[in-house]
Design a protein around this motif. Structure first.
Motif, mmCIF file in Angstrom:
data_model
loop_
_atom_site.group_PDB
_atom_site.id
_atom_site.type_symbol
_atom_site.label_atom_id
_atom_site.label_comp_id
_atom_site.label_asym_id
_atom_site.label_seq_id
_atom_site.Cartn_x
_atom_site.Cartn_y
_atom_site.Cartn_z
ATOM 1 N N PRO A 11 -2.135 120.536 76.218
ATOM 2 C CA PRO A 11 -2.591 120.877 77.556
ATOM 3 C C PRO A 11 -3.878 120.144 77.936
ATOM 4 C CG PRO A 11 -3.082 122.684 76.073
ATOM 5 C CD PRO A 11 -2.312 121.649 75.285
ATOM 6 N N TRP A 12 -4.770 119.866 76.950
ATOM 7 C CA TRP A 12 -5.998 119.115 77.217
ATOM 8 C C TRP A 12 -6.654 118.750 75.894
ATOM 9 C CZ3 TRP A 12 -10.774 120.746 75.503
ATOM 10 C CH2 TRP A 12 -10.843 122.050 75.043
ATOM 11 N N ALA A 13 -7.586 117.790 75.959
ATOM 12 C CA ALA A 13 -8.364 117.422 74.775
ATOM 13 C C ALA A 13 -9.641 116.725 75.204
ATOM 14 C CB ALA A 13 -7.567 116.505 73.855
ATOM 15 N N GLU A 14 -10.666 116.891 74.379
ATOM 16 C CA GLU A 14 -11.875 116.082 74.518
ATOM 17 C C GLU A 14 -11.555 114.729 73.882
ATOM 18 O OE1 GLU A 14 -15.692 116.073 71.859
ATOM 19 O OE2 GLU A 14 -15.890 117.673 73.358
ATOM 20 N N ILE A 15 -11.914 113.654 74.579
ATOM 21 C CA ILE A 15 -11.606 112.303 74.116
ATOM 22 C C ILE A 15 -12.866 111.652 73.577
ATOM 23 C CG2 ILE A 15 -10.662 110.049 74.785
ATOM 24 C CD1 ILE A 15 -8.702 112.443 75.185
ATOM 25 N N ARG A 16 -12.787 111.147 72.346
ATOM 26 C CA ARG A 16 -13.898 110.412 71.741
ATOM 27 C C ARG A 16 -13.394 109.041 71.296
ATOM 28 N NH1 ARG A 16 -18.507 113.373 69.780
ATOM 29 N NH2 ARG A 16 -18.360 115.517 70.492
ATOM 30 N N VAL A 17 -14.171 108.023 71.612
ATOM 31 C CA VAL A 17 -13.852 106.661 71.190
ATOM 32 C C VAL A 17 -14.967 106.209 70.259
ATOM 33 C CG1 VAL A 17 -13.432 104.291 71.930
ATOM 34 C CG2 VAL A 17 -12.662 106.199 73.369
ATOM 35 N N ALA A 18 -14.603 105.902 69.016
ATOM 36 C CA ALA A 18 -15.589 105.509 67.998
ATOM 37 C C ALA A 18 -16.702 106.552 67.885
ATOM 38 C CB ALA A 18 -16.156 104.127 68.299
ATOM 39 N N GLY A 19 -16.318 107.829 68.004
ATOM 40 C CA GLY A 19 -17.271 108.926 67.851
ATOM 41 C C GLY A 19 -18.059 109.292 69.088
#
Length: 68
Positions: A11-19
């Motif tokens: 349904p949703w997520a927090e997105i992190r790129v390289a932390g």
């Protein structure tokens, strides 16, 4: 150059790129990232974090899908 990563997260997520936190999907639906290999982490407190490694190329959008 940059490429596009399309996000299809339910349904949703927090997105992190390289932390580094980049936002929450949805409403975030696309990321512009430099060409090359990137590690993307999806976080939702209802489940364990998911890590994906993708290859970004200019002019070739990549779709990242996941359902928690």
């Amino acid at each position: 150059g940059n490429g596009t990563v399309r996000l299809a997260i339910k349904p949703w997520a927090e997105i992190r790129v390289a932390g580094v936190k980049r936002g929450v999907s949805p409403p975030l639906k696309e990321l512009a990232l430099p060409a090359g290999r990137h590690t993307i982490e999806l976080r939702n407190p209802a489940a364990a974090p998911v890590t994906r490694t993708i290859e970004v190329q200019p002019g070739r959008p990549v779709t990242l899908q996941h359902q928690f």
